[in-house]
Design a protein around this motif. Sequence first.
Motif, PDB file in Angstrom:
ATOM      1  N   ALA A  79       1.467  62.414   1.459  1.00 24.64           N
ATOM      2  CA  ALA A  79       0.980  63.781   1.674  1.00 24.64           C
ATOM      3  C   ALA A  79       0.514  64.413   0.367  1.00 24.64           C
ATOM      4  CB  ALA A  79       2.079  64.630   2.316  1.00 24.64           C
ATOM      5  N   LEU A  80       1.274  64.208  -0.698  1.00 23.53           N
ATOM      6  CA  LEU A  80       0.897  64.783  -1.991  1.00 23.53           C
ATOM      7  C   LEU A  80      -0.406  64.178  -2.513  1.00 23.53           C
ATOM      8  CD1 LEU A  80       4.426  64.921  -3.640  1.00 23.53           C
ATOM      9  CD2 LEU A  80       2.954  66.895  -3.208  1.00 23.53           C
ATOM     10  N   LEU A  81      -0.592  62.883  -2.309  1.00 19.86           N
ATOM     11  CA  LEU A  81      -1.847  62.253  -2.733  1.00 19.86           C
ATOM     12  C   LEU A  81      -3.032  62.829  -1.963  1.00 19.86           C
ATOM     13  CD1 LEU A  81      -0.705  58.536  -3.058  1.00 19.86           C
ATOM     14  CD2 LEU A  81      -1.538  59.997  -4.917  1.00 19.86           C
ATOM     15  N   ASN A  82      -2.874  62.975  -0.652  1.00 23.59           N
ATOM     16  CA  ASN A  82      -3.960  63.518   0.150  1.00 23.59           C
ATOM     17  C   ASN A  82      -4.259  64.966  -0.213  1.00 23.59           C
ATOM     18  OD1 ASN A  82      -4.604  61.229   1.747  1.00 23.59           O
ATOM     19  ND2 ASN A  82      -2.772  61.558   2.954  1.00 23.59           N
ATOM     20  N   LEU A  83      -3.223  65.764  -0.417  1.00 23.12           N
ATOM     21  CA  LEU A  83      -3.434  67.152  -0.828  1.00 23.12           C
ATOM     22  C   LEU A  83      -4.089  67.216  -2.207  1.00 23.12           C
ATOM     23  CD1 LEU A  83      -0.057  68.698   0.399  1.00 23.12           C
ATOM     24  CD2 LEU A  83      -2.330  69.260   1.262  1.00 23.12           C
ATOM     25  N   GLY A  84      -3.646  66.340  -3.105  1.00 22.64           N
ATOM     26  CA  GLY A  84      -4.259  66.300  -4.423  1.00 22.64           C
ATOM     27  C   GLY A  84      -5.741  65.938  -4.356  1.00 22.64           C
ATOM     28  N   ASP A  85      -6.083  64.977  -3.500  1.00 26.91           N
ATOM     29  CA  ASP A  85      -7.487  64.606  -3.355  1.00 26.91           C
ATOM     30  C   ASP A  85      -8.324  65.791  -2.878  1.00 26.91           C
ATOM     31  OD1 ASP A  85      -6.876  62.049  -4.122  1.00 26.91           O
ATOM     32  OD2 ASP A  85      -6.819  61.232  -2.091  1.00 26.91           O
ATOM     33  N   LEU A  86      -7.798  66.533  -1.893  1.00 27.02           N
ATOM     34  CA  LEU A  86      -8.534  67.683  -1.375  1.00 27.02           C
ATOM     35  C   LEU A  86      -8.643  68.778  -2.429  1.00 27.02           C
ATOM     36  CD1 LEU A  86      -7.044  67.738   2.228  1.00 27.02           C
ATOM     37  CD2 LEU A  86      -9.390  67.173   1.600  1.00 27.02           C
ATOM     38  N   ASP A  87      -7.580  68.973  -3.210  1.00 22.74           N
ATOM     39  CA  ASP A  87      -7.656  69.943  -4.312  1.00 22.74           C
ATOM     40  C   ASP A  87      -8.726  69.522  -5.323  1.00 22.74           C
ATOM     41  OD1 ASP A  87      -5.756  71.862  -3.569  1.00 22.74           O
ATOM     42  OD2 ASP A  87      -4.099  70.666  -4.339  1.00 22.74           O
ATOM     43  N   ALA A  88      -8.733  68.239  -5.660  1.00 24.57           N
ATOM     44  CA  ALA A  88      -9.689  67.754  -6.654  1.00 24.57           C
ATOM     45  C   ALA A  88     -11.128  67.916  -6.169  1.00 24.57           C
ATOM     46  CB  ALA A  88      -9.401  66.289  -6.981  1.00 24.57           C
ATOM     47  N   ARG A  89     -11.361  67.675  -4.890  1.00 22.85           N
ATOM     48  CA  ARG A  89     -12.724  67.766  -4.360  1.00 22.85           C
ATOM     49  C   ARG A  89     -13.242  69.200  -4.348  1.00 22.85           C
ATOM     50  NH1 ARG A  89     -11.823  63.790   0.839  1.00 22.85           N
ATOM     51  NH2 ARG A  89     -11.394  61.911  -0.370  1.00 22.85           N
ATOM     52  N   THR A  90     -12.343  70.163  -4.335  1.00 23.09           N
ATOM     53  CA  THR A  90     -12.762  71.563  -4.307  1.00 23.09           C
ATOM     54  C   THR A  90     -12.659  72.207  -5.679  1.00 23.09           C
ATOM     55  OG1 THR A  90     -10.536  72.137  -3.524  1.00 23.09           O
ATOM     56  CG2 THR A  90     -12.247  71.924  -1.880  1.00 23.09           C
ATOM     57  N   GLY A  91     -12.510  71.402  -6.732  1.00 25.59           N
ATOM     58  CA  GLY A  91     -12.544  71.926  -8.092  1.00 25.59           C
ATOM     59  C   GLY A  91     -11.217  72.422  -8.631  1.00 25.59           C
ATOM     60  N   ARG A  92     -10.135  72.301  -7.872  1.00 23.20           N
ATOM     61  CA  ARG A  92      -8.820  72.741  -8.353  1.00 23.20           C
ATOM     62  C   ARG A  92      -8.118  71.549  -9.008  1.00 23.20           C
ATOM     63  NH1 ARG A  92      -9.086  74.724  -3.219  1.00 23.20           N
ATOM     64  NH2 ARG A  92      -7.514  73.275  -2.486  1.00 23.20           N
ATOM     65  N   THR A  93      -8.683  71.102 -10.137  1.00 25.20           N
ATOM     66  CA  THR A  93      -8.206  69.874 -10.766  1.00 25.20           C
ATOM     67  C   THR A  93      -6.802  70.035 -11.329  1.00 25.20           C
ATOM     68  OG1 THR A  93     -10.511  69.449 -11.376  1.00 25.20           O
ATOM     69  CG2 THR A  93      -8.841  68.060 -12.380  1.00 25.20           C
ATOM     70  N   ALA A  94      -6.493  71.193 -11.898  1.00 24.52           N
ATOM     71  CA  ALA A  94      -5.156  71.398 -12.458  1.00 24.52           C
ATOM     72  C   ALA A  94      -4.100  71.324 -11.358  1.00 24.52           C
ATOM     73  CB  ALA A  94      -5.090  72.745 -13.175  1.00 24.52           C
ATOM     74  N   GLU A  95      -4.395  71.936 -10.203  1.00 22.59           N
ATOM     75  CA  GLU A  95      -3.454  71.867  -9.081  1.00 22.59           C
ATOM     76  C   GLU A  95      -3.334  70.433  -8.571  1.00 22.59           C
ATOM     77  OE1 GLU A  95      -5.831  73.970  -9.498  1.00 22.59           O
ATOM     78  OE2 GLU A  95      -5.160  76.032  -9.093  1.00 22.59           O
ATOM     79  N   ALA A  96      -4.465  69.725  -8.546  1.00 27.27           N
ATOM     80  CA  ALA A  96      -4.433  68.330  -8.108  1.00 27.27           C
ATOM     81  C   ALA A  96      -3.566  67.491  -9.038  1.00 27.27           C
ATOM     82  CB  ALA A  96      -5.849  67.764  -8.057  1.00 27.27           C
ATOM     83  N   LEU A  97      -3.641  67.736 -10.343  1.00 25.44           N
ATOM     84  CA  LEU A  97      -2.843  66.973 -11.304  1.00 25.44           C
ATOM     85  C   LEU A  97      -1.355  67.156 -11.048  1.00 25.44           C
ATOM     86  CD1 LEU A  97      -2.667  65.211 -13.815  1.00 25.44           C
ATOM     87  CD2 LEU A  97      -2.908  67.277 -15.213  1.00 25.44           C
TER      88      LEU A  97
END
Length: 692
Positions: A470-488
């Motif tokens: 779940a965390l990987l999938n949420l991180g991917d979605l964060d990264a795709r929308t420009g929220r890279t710090a949250e994705a990290l």
Amino acid sequence: MTDQAVDTGGVQLFGQTAGGSRFLGRTRELKELCADIERTGLDTLAGRKAPRARVLLIAGRPGSGRTALAEELVRQVARRYPDGVLRARLSEPDGTPVPVERAARDLLAALGHPAPAGAAEDDLTADLRAALADRRALLLLDDAADAGQVDALLPATPDCLVVAVSRGPLTGIADVRPCTLGGLDTKSAVELLSRHTGSVRITVDPRAAEHLAEICEGHPAALTLAGGWLAARPQAAVSDLAKQLRAEDGEGTALSRVLRLAHAALPPSAARTLRLLSLAPAGLVDPQIASSLAGCSVDSARTALDDFAALGFLRTVDSPLPEYEVPGCLHPLLHALAVALDRPAELQLARARMLERTVRLLQSCRAITETDSPQAREKLLAMPHALRFPSPRAAADWLRIRRPALLAAARLAVADGELDTLARRLMAQLVRAMAAHVGTQAAAPDLYGIHGLVLDVAERRDLPREKAAALLNLGDLDARTGRTAEALVRYRAALDAGREANDPYATGRAMESVGGAHLELGDYDRAADWFGRALVERLARDERADAARLYGRIAAAHTFAGRYGEALRNWRAAAAGHRKNGDLAAHARALSELARVQEYAGRPEESLRTCREAVEWARRAEDTRLQAALHLRVADTLDHLGDPVAAGLHRSTAERMLEEEAEEGLQEPPEGDSSLEQGANTCEIRSAPTED
């Protein structure tokens, strides 16, 4: 959001759609509301321009006809607002407030401005105000739980109008114009009864009809149920019902007393089915849901739903599918009856049957798209006929129409806490069905919410493998929308969960994703370091294809950092790995990137040789697009070397290849090279049960 009234309280018959019902009474209220639209506001009196839209409030008890009045007002004034009418319901059928984030997202979608997945509430409401800034639109916010919900969604322009429906006053919103509803006038109440019973019984005993309207306190929903009770008993007089209601104890409202009487008059099996409908997600019921809740056939459930709609217990939804809605005013009363008359174990079993049926429908919805899979066809044919869809288009339509109920089912299943296994299966199948019919990009906002629910269950049940997924999938979605710090942050948490679960896939994927996040943030040293850690994991498990890809990602990080020597070494390793694995196209792409770095390093002749080699490998791979992109790269290099004639030949070759491919049906030629930097991360729940 819907184009029908939601809180259909008597003034609009429950069994009719908003477009097909005739409005009754409320003449004075309508006149006052229309006048309030034009009335001078406090800001105007003070010499200031109104800072935002005017708010008209229609307040009353659920079932008092407040939404029907709001819809009639909207119908009368809609022509003044050429940019259309937007509708949102701000409370669930059980009274739970709808998050502002969800309402704002739905309103933005209705305006044609889909919001990015996982966007914060403040960002969504700001986007909504921006989208409405140059519009003249009308917003109907139904069943608002508090002033905060309405205030957050108010357009920041006086050219828009907001009609809010609520149980009570919305204190805190400046210059709101309230209209408080009571019961219907006697004439309108009697006419509402006559629509169910016919005019003869009312004409025969008008005093009894007036007395019945008085007992019902002019409450439209109570009058509708009373009319349904009389319509089902042609031999009963209006006075008979009035006597029975007088004999009822004085506890509760008029609506609750009429509902108890109407419920008691049903056959036991039908009464039980009606009570169980209060378990339907979002109050939306179709024959499949009713069948699973009651444990009966789909045909029997459809007949029962039609009967309930005729009696006023349900409202028919204007939909291509047979769909009904439990009115918001009846939902808590039916739920209270279910809790009082049915054992908790029976209610839990009904919920489990409903979730299991939904899982199987989602499986069928996805399986019909897998026409090339013999296993999928075999499983589909093994399903009961009632669970199959006639075509992929029918399955896609079902998924689109039932989307609000499906998402609500996932939320309710997770909130229940006792059916987590079914909840996990439901969410896994919902993700797969959306990916098959909608696509992960278009469905990203819904997928973000589903993965968040998966994370809730994983943390509650201490399931580190599912938590990592779940965390990987949420991180991917964060990264795709420009929220890279949250994705990290998510990727690091996924790494910890993957190590706890001893899951090599999750661990390696998390390491690579951490590196990708650092690369996006411009921290090239850490990116190369994390890619290197992931590479060690892949090499230890002899995962050669992934190892070759990671060599490319390390090389990309070094290229961005300007360390061309390290970049060249890793691109050569990537190219060699892809060649050994037999991936000719990937080998050609790696050579193309190697040529790019050679050019950066000031070696144009080497770059030209490498690029020509890449063209040959792309030809062997029969990848026309890649060949064309590489010919363009060769042309650029030849320009730098001062040979424009040869460069022109390569460009014409690339153009010809792209034209030929476009004629074969490929519409969009590539914009440039495709590198090895991007990993293909899909939104899936990989640790959920995989059985179909």
